[in-house]
Every structure is written in structure tokens, then in C-alpha cells.
Design an enzyme around this catalytic site. Structure first.
Site, short mmCIF file in Angstrom:
data_model
loop_
_atom_site.label_atom_id
_atom_site.label_comp_id
_atom_site.label_asym_id
_atom_site.label_seq_id
_atom_site.Cartn_x
_atom_site.Cartn_y
_atom_site.Cartn_z
N ARG A 118 30.67 -16.44 87.01
CA ARG A 118 28.86 -16.86 86.62
C ARG A 118 28.40 -16.24 85.09
O ARG A 118 27.47 -16.75 84.85
CB ARG A 118 27.93 -15.71 87.66
CG ARG A 118 28.17 -16.40 89.05
CD ARG A 118 27.13 -15.51 89.91
NE ARG A 118 27.79 -14.53 90.32
CZ ARG A 118 27.35 -13.33 91.21
NH1 ARG A 118 26.02 -13.68 91.58
NH2 ARG A 118 28.11 -12.31 91.71
N GLN A 168 47.04 -6.93 88.34
CA GLN A 168 46.39 -7.38 89.54
C GLN A 168 46.45 -9.01 89.36
O GLN A 168 45.61 -9.82 89.19
CB GLN A 168 45.12 -7.16 90.01
CG GLN A 168 44.80 -7.38 91.60
CD GLN A 168 43.32 -7.20 91.95
OE1 GLN A 168 42.52 -6.72 90.98
NE2 GLN A 168 42.97 -7.19 93.11
N ASP A 207 32.68 -3.57 84.86
CA ASP A 207 31.50 -4.45 84.75
C ASP A 207 29.99 -3.60 85.14
O ASP A 207 28.97 -3.99 85.18
CB ASP A 207 31.24 -5.82 85.42
CG ASP A 207 31.40 -5.62 87.02
OD1 ASP A 207 31.67 -4.24 87.39
OD2 ASP A 207 31.13 -6.46 87.75
N GLU A 257 26.30 -2.50 106.70
CA GLU A 257 25.94 -3.85 105.85
C GLU A 257 24.71 -4.17 105.95
O GLU A 257 24.16 -4.09 107.40
CB GLU A 257 27.11 -4.75 106.21
CG GLU A 257 28.44 -4.60 105.63
CD GLU A 257 28.52 -4.40 104.29
OE1 GLU A 257 27.91 -4.91 103.30
OE2 GLU A 257 29.40 -3.44 103.68
N ASN A 309 25.22 2.09 98.20
CA ASN A 309 26.81 2.45 97.65
C ASN A 309 26.65 1.95 96.21
O ASN A 309 26.65 0.70 95.99
CB ASN A 309 27.92 1.71 98.38
CG ASN A 309 29.16 2.22 97.88
OD1 ASN A 309 29.46 2.81 96.91
ND2 ASN A 309 30.20 1.52 98.32
N ASN A 353 26.91 -9.67 86.29
CA ASN A 353 27.29 -10.75 86.99
C ASN A 353 27.06 -11.88 86.33
O ASN A 353 27.92 -13.04 86.43
CB ASN A 353 27.09 -10.75 88.37
CG ASN A 353 27.66 -9.66 89.13
OD1 ASN A 353 28.87 -9.44 89.19
ND2 ASN A 353 26.95 -9.05 90.12
N ARG A 413 26.41 -5.33 50.65
CA ARG A 413 27.45 -5.54 51.63
C ARG A 413 28.90 -5.12 50.87
O ARG A 413 28.86 -4.67 49.71
CB ARG A 413 27.58 -7.13 52.02
CG ARG A 413 27.81 -8.06 50.85
CD ARG A 413 27.54 -9.34 51.22
NE ARG A 413 27.81 -10.25 50.12
CZ ARG A 413 28.98 -10.90 49.61
NH1 ARG A 413 30.23 -10.59 50.39
NH2 ARG A 413 28.91 -11.59 48.39
N ASN A 436 20.00 -0.19 33.31
CA ASN A 436 19.18 -1.05 33.86
C ASN A 436 19.41 -2.54 33.68
O ASN A 436 20.02 -3.04 32.59
CB ASN A 436 17.66 -0.93 32.89
CG ASN A 436 16.54 -1.71 33.51
OD1 ASN A 436 15.96 -1.24 34.41
ND2 ASN A 436 16.11 -3.05 32.79
N ALA A 480 16.45 -8.83 34.84
CA ALA A 480 16.30 -9.97 35.87
C ALA A 480 17.38 -11.15 35.68
O ALA A 480 17.34 -11.95 34.66
CB ALA A 480 15.04 -10.40 35.91
#
Length: 459
Positions: free
Chosen positions: A14, A78, A108, A160, A175, A229, A334, A378, A381
Site C-alpha cells: 500500500r 523470512q 513499521d 477479535e 493489542n 501502512n 555548504r 572585506n 560586491a
């Protein structure tokens, strides 16, 4: 001792993504990284992540996850995802000699606080339970199985939602899917699990009626058990995390002006009397010193900002700014740049891998890349350091108290000594010694009685 098993095998269809669900980002960390960090408080002896879909990516993302308080992560595959019980069954060969407790977490469910897991584990040990279940009282528990307990919080029944009577539905305790088991007790039962359900999956909840005693521990904040989900759930979790983080900082003496427009990741550190203006975003390993004012409209990521410093409409990443310095508006720092104290990096100035000494200024429209500036320099510009020759980057060094005139170009590699003045419009290609004026431009030529011919004149 306690071992931790993190269920991280699912794809998460999903999410509509090729990325495993547990590798989606929530702030500065993936979901599974957040779950891993929540374990620190119980000092686990082993951490086992059960992987499945694109398990190589999950394994790679956690291999470099270093923390002095937790052991090296182990991985168990698994191959088929046949339910939570099936996932824990995969541990049987790996925990044959293990005789302590097992904490089961979901990769999750990323918002659990460390203190919640510690409470769960401490309750489990103090009562010598076979199993202890984390539960939550939801305002709207529709769709969730209900946990029923006696007066001492020992579990008597799990029902349930579809099987609940009208009276049972008044119980809002559900739960949370987080368990602490006595592994010897659980290990005996796991091989007996059956997939007697519509999904033909092995559910971990099916072992609970077979264990005794089993106790429930209610989480203080039900939002901690929010699971992910889909993308909407991810956004909801981020909102919860942001409210939590911002509330904590305001309680600690930080002013947030219009908090709803501000984002602060939980890896950020702020000191008292910091002011964060609207539309400001603080990310990664960022620290900001007391008395500093950040924003409006600023982004700071993985950077350190000193005390009494202002950052206005600017972007700073992977850099350090010392005390009493003004950044912006519209500056960009940066590439591990460093700015000293009492400096000004002003309008439309970019620093890349530059080091600026104390009390130096670059007030307007300049690019300083791969440069080292001394103190009280200094920058006029429009000054730029031409650091790239098309193949390699080169360095520029400017000594203390030196000045560049407007529209100067310093072609690296080049060194200006101390007390050097660069005349406006100069292109400097050679080193300049101390106490010098450098003029590197052609002499102005004026031709009288000259004008550009029009097209009519040409005809």
C-alpha cells in the site's frame, strides 16, 4: 538479558513503492532505524532483524548503524511472508541455546518511546511473566482485537473485533503488537502454531492463550503505537513526531513563532532562548546556540550555529557558524564551510568549502569556493574565487585585513598576503605579497566622436 526481534520482512504494497516499507524515511531516519533506536533503554544482548522483501537493502541500511549501547545487528531471512508467528518461527535455529527473554517489535511502528519499552520489559521481569503485551486504549478501537484483563492487568481473554459482543466493544484496550516473551516458554509453543484462518497465516497472537501468566501494559500515549501502512500514515506519523519534538523544545525555553509552519527533526539540539521564525526547517545533526534567531524562511541541515547568531532567508548545510554572526538574507553555506565570530555573510553570497576568519565580511553577491579568509577581511560586491580549471578545484588564500574591490575575480590557485587591496574589476592570477595594491585590469580607453552606426547609416 534480552534479545530483540524486529519484524521487517514485508513489502508494504500500500506504500506503492519498490522500496521496502521499513526503509521509508520518517524525518532523518528510516522507520526501522527509529525502531532500532527505541531499544537502547533496555540494553539488549542481541538484535535480530527479520528480513524478506529486498532484504539486501534493509541489511545494507543497518550494517553501518553504530551505537555504543546496542550490539551489532543480526539478520534472519523470512523467505515467505506467512504472518507474524511464521516470522518468529524463523528464529528457532538461531536461539537454540538462548534462555532469556525476547522482545518482539514491528519495523513499521516507529513512534515508540524508549521509556515505554523499558516499562514493558521491567514489568515483564518483575512479574516473571511468560508473556507481556503492550496495549493501548484507543478513542476509536473499531477494527482492533480487544484485550481483556483482570484487576491486576493479567490477560484473561483476547477477542477479535468481529467477534465482540456489544458490551465487549465498550472495551477500548487493544493489542499494540509489541510483546515480551520468555523465550524458553515461547520456543516450545512456536512449532505448534497452525494457519487455521482465512489468510492461512501463522499469527503470534495465537500463542498468548497457551502461555501463563500473561500481563498487559498500557502505553501512556496511544499515538506511540501508530503503524505505517501507506503514505497517509507516514504523514500522520510525521505530524505526531513534530508535535512531540516542538512541544518538548518550547517547554525547554525555545521560542517557536508559528510552530505549524516550522519543522524540527528529533536529531536537532537547541539551547535556551533560541528563536525560530516561521517557515524554518532544521534537519539532521544540527545544533543552535543560545540567543540565536533563525529564519524566517531558512533551512539548516547538519550544521552548528553559535550563540547570538542570526540566519535570515538562508540555506546552511554541513557547515559551522560561530557566535555573533549574521547570515543572509539569501545566503548559501555548504560543503563544510566555516564562518568565524562577528562576521557578516550577506545578500546572495555563497560559500563552498570556505573558511572565513573572525570579523570578516562578504556582504553582497559573491561566491567563495575552496577559499581561506583571514581575520577582518572585506569582500567587495561581486567578488568570486574562480576555483575550477575544468579538471580540478584549486584553493584561494586571503590574508588578514585584506580587501577586494567590486567585481574582482581571484583565479585559483592564488594567495593574497595580509593588508592587500584588490582594485575593483581586477582579475588576479598571481600571488600578491603583504601591504600591496593590486590592479589587474586594462587601462580605460575613450574614443571621442564615436557612436554605434544604426542600420539606416549602413544602408
Amino acid at each position: 538479558m534480552v534479545a530483540v526481534a524486529i519484524l521487517a520482512a514485508g513489502r508494504g504494497t500500500r506504500m506503492k513503492s519498490d522500496l521496502p516499507k521499513v526503509l521509508h524515511q520518517l524525518g532523518s531516519c528510516t522507520l526501522v532505524e527509529r525502531v532500532l533506536k527505541s531499544c537502547v533503554s533496555i540494553q539488549p544482548s542481541r538484535i535480530i532483524v527479520i528480513v524478506g522483501y529486498r532484504g539486501d537493502l534493509v541489511q545494507k541500511s543497518l550494517q553501518n548503524n553504530s551505537n555504543d549501547n546496542i550490539p551489532t545487528v543480526e539478520f534472519v531471512e523470512q523467505k515467505e511472508q506467512l504472518g507474524t508467528g511464521h516470522a518468529i518461527q524463523q528464529l528457532l535455529p538461531y536461539l537454540q541455546e538462548f534462555s532469556e527473554d525476547l522482545l518482539v517489535l514491528n519495523g513499521d511502528v516507529p513512534l515508540l518511546r524508549p521509556e515505554t519499552l523499558k516499562q514493558l520489559f521491567d514489568t515483564h521481569k518483575e512479574n516473571q511473566n511468560s508473556a507481556t503485551i503492550l496495549t493501548a486504549n484507543l478513542p476509536n478501537p473499531k477494527g482492533y482485537g480487544r484485550i481483556f484483563c483482570d484487576a491486576n492487568n493479567f490477560v484473561t481473554q483476547i477477542v477479535e473485533d468481529r467477534d465482540c459482543t456489544t458490551a465487549q466493544k465498550q472495551n477500548h484496550r487493544v493489542n499494540a503488537g509489541v510483546y515480551c516473551f520468555s523465550w524458553p516458554a515461547l520456543g516450545k509453543i512456536l512449532p505448534e502454531l497452525k494457519a487455521d484462518n482465512d489468510q492461512q497465516e501463522y499469527y503470534l497472537t495465537d500463542v498468548v492463550p497457551l502461555l501463563n501468566p500473561v500481563m498487559a501494559v498500557d502505553v501512556n500515549d496511544y499515538q506511540e503505537i501508530v503503524g505505517i501502512n501507506n503514505r497517509k500514515h507516514l504523514a500522520t506519523a510525521y505530524d505526531i513526531l513534530q508535535i512531540r519534538v516542538k512541544d518538548d523544545w518550547m517547554a525547554a525555553g525555545v521560542t517557536l513563532i508559528n510552530p505549524d509552519s516550522i519543522t524540527i527533526e528529533d536529531t536537532v539540539s537547541l539551547e535556551r532562548d533560541v528563536i525560530i521564525e516561521p517557515q524554518t526547517h532544521l534537519r539532521g545533526q544540527t545544533t543552535i546556540g543560545t540567543g540565536s534567531r533563525i529564519g524566517p524562511g531558512s533551512l539548516i541541515e547538519n550544521s552548528q550555529i553559535g550563540t547570538n547568531t542570526s540566519v535570515l532567508y538562508s540555506v546552511i548545510s554541513d557547515s559551522v557558524v560561530a557566535d555573533n554572526t549574521r547570515i543572509g538574507p539569501y545566503a548559501h553555506l555548504r560543503g563544510n564551510s566555516q564562518v568565524g565570530s562577528h562576521c557578516r555573510i550577506g545578500n546572495f553570497v555563497e560559500l563552498k568549502k570556505a573558511k572565513v576568519g573572525d570579523r570578516s565580511n562578504a556582504a553582497h553577491l559573491s561566491y567563495l569556493g575552496d577559499a581561506t579568509l583571514g581575520e577582518k577581511v572585506n569582500i567587495g560586491a561581486g567578488t568570486i574565487t574562480a576555483n575550477y580549471d575544468g579538471v580540478k578545484k584549486h584553493h584561494t588564500k586571503i590574508g588578514d585585513r585584506s580587501k577586494t574591490g567590486s567585481n574582482s575575480v581571484l583565479v585559483a590557485p592564488v594567495t593574497l598576503g595580509e593588508d592587500v587591496t584588490v582594485a575593483a574589476g581586477s582579475v588576479v592570477t598571481k600571488d600578491v605579497e603583504d601591504d600591496s595594491l593590486v590592479i589587474a585590469r586594462s587601462r580605460q580607453t575613450v574614443r571621442k566622436s564615436w557612436r554605434l552606426k544604426s542600420s539606416e547609416d549602413n544602408e
